[in-house]
Design a protein around this motif. Sequence first.
Motif, mmCIF file in Angstrom:
data_model
loop_
_atom_site.group_PDB
_atom_site.id
_atom_site.type_symbol
_atom_site.label_atom_id
_atom_site.label_comp_id
_atom_site.label_asym_id
_atom_site.label_seq_id
_atom_site.Cartn_x
_atom_site.Cartn_y
_atom_site.Cartn_z
ATOM 1 N N THR A 144 -33.730 -4.462 -0.732
ATOM 2 C CA THR A 144 -35.075 -4.256 -0.700
ATOM 3 C C THR A 144 -35.575 -5.549 -0.097
ATOM 4 O O THR A 144 -35.441 -6.753 -0.722
ATOM 5 N N ASP A 145 -36.266 -5.528 1.013
ATOM 6 C CA ASP A 145 -36.804 -6.740 1.589
ATOM 7 C C ASP A 145 -38.297 -6.970 1.269
ATOM 8 O O ASP A 145 -39.163 -6.119 1.608
ATOM 9 N N CYS A 146 -38.505 -8.102 0.265
ATOM 10 C CA CYS A 146 -39.787 -7.907 -0.370
ATOM 11 C C CYS A 146 -40.673 -8.983 0.738
ATOM 12 O O CYS A 146 -41.990 -9.421 -0.119
ATOM 13 N N HIS A 147 -40.522 -9.492 1.661
ATOM 14 C CA HIS A 147 -41.338 -10.481 2.380
ATOM 15 C C HIS A 147 -40.952 -10.238 3.781
ATOM 16 O O HIS A 147 -39.823 -10.728 4.113
ATOM 17 N N SER A 148 -41.991 -9.946 4.754
ATOM 18 C CA SER A 148 -41.589 -9.762 6.084
ATOM 19 C C SER A 148 -43.096 -9.835 6.758
ATOM 20 O O SER A 148 -43.891 -9.392 6.178
ATOM 21 N N HIS A 149 -43.069 -10.113 8.143
ATOM 22 C CA HIS A 149 -44.062 -10.124 8.946
ATOM 23 C C HIS A 149 -43.886 -9.340 10.367
ATOM 24 O O HIS A 149 -43.942 -9.870 11.292
ATOM 25 N N ILE A 150 -43.461 -8.064 9.920
ATOM 26 C CA ILE A 150 -43.312 -7.388 11.079
ATOM 27 C C ILE A 150 -44.558 -6.166 11.420
ATOM 28 O O ILE A 150 -43.997 -5.290 12.282
ATOM 29 N N LEU A 173 -43.806 -5.012 4.118
ATOM 30 C CA LEU A 173 -44.443 -5.354 5.145
ATOM 31 C C LEU A 173 -45.744 -6.355 4.436
ATOM 32 O O LEU A 173 -46.629 -5.776 3.899
ATOM 33 N N THR A 174 -45.465 -7.802 4.698
ATOM 34 C CA THR A 174 -46.436 -8.657 3.898
ATOM 35 C C THR A 174 -47.262 -9.487 4.919
ATOM 36 O O THR A 174 -47.027 -10.884 4.917
ATOM 37 N N PRO A 175 -48.253 -9.262 5.603
ATOM 38 C CA PRO A 175 -48.930 -9.963 6.633
ATOM 39 C C PRO A 175 -49.685 -10.988 5.667
ATOM 40 O O PRO A 175 -50.044 -11.029 4.715
ATOM 41 N N HIS A 176 -49.918 -12.346 6.391
ATOM 42 C CA HIS A 176 -50.727 -13.317 5.963
ATOM 43 C C HIS A 176 -52.017 -12.770 5.504
ATOM 44 O O HIS A 176 -52.570 -12.154 6.468
ATOM 45 N N ILE A 177 -52.676 -13.334 4.413
ATOM 46 C CA ILE A 177 -54.091 -13.426 4.506
ATOM 47 C C ILE A 177 -54.528 -14.768 3.891
ATOM 48 O O ILE A 177 -53.923 -15.048 2.790
ATOM 49 N N MET A 178 -55.389 -15.366 4.736
ATOM 50 C CA MET A 178 -55.878 -16.857 4.619
ATOM 51 C C MET A 178 -57.036 -16.902 5.275
ATOM 52 O O MET A 178 -57.331 -16.192 6.173
#
Length: 249
Positions: A20-26, A57-62
């Motif tokens: 399980t990949d818990c961090h990606s920016h795809i 899928l964990t896109p940036h929010i900032m």
Amino acid sequence: MWPFSKSQSIAESGILCEMTDCHSHILPGVDDGVKTMDESLQILAEIKRQGVRKVWLTPHIMEDIPNTTAGLKERFQELKEKFRKPEDAYCGTVELNLAAEYMMDNLFEERLETDDLLLLCEGYRQYLLVETSCFNPPMNLLSVLKRIQAKGYRPLLAHPERYLYMNMPDYRALKHEGIAFQLNLPAITGMYGLHAQKKAASLLKAGMYDLTGTDMHASKHFKEWLGTRIDSRDRDMLWVHFPAYHDGL
């Protein structure tokens, strides 16, 4: 011990099988990660070949990348529809999920206050994936993490091995407060430099990591990483410290 030579490439080692990949920016076109839908689908095809079971899928929010929850959900639905079309050559059984990686800045404070959040749910826990600058922590780091806990979420600190301002006593103090840690797997093979590699090995050996991820941002970098070597001892440590590694942790 697994019967293989002292080191293998990531692709040969099988460490991604059933992961399980818990961090990606795809999720395409939303942050500094993958830019196009086609590249996202190419990465997902390779992920399928490597045997990955689930991807968050964990896109940036900032403040610099003020993605909205609604906008990310819409883009995520587009990707899922493309990925699951029966006639699509990339169609597979990889489970896709949407969360986000939140920089702990003023925008995050606003989103936290209104519960406008994308959570990462594994097992019975609701994780909130957060990060800081690699060079300096927020002045109120522990206070923010405590507010996350007060909301009923478990803070999941992204790639702690990359934070130059942290050392082992800092990590122990955060673990004592119930903060979860997410390992960037490429750190184990030196993709972020020797300093991060040594810290990742130390944290892994100490059993401080809770979840893992690739933090992949581009097809080119993913393919390069698949070709890097992983020592058999590092692979064994992953299995020892992640007993449910193949079950999504």
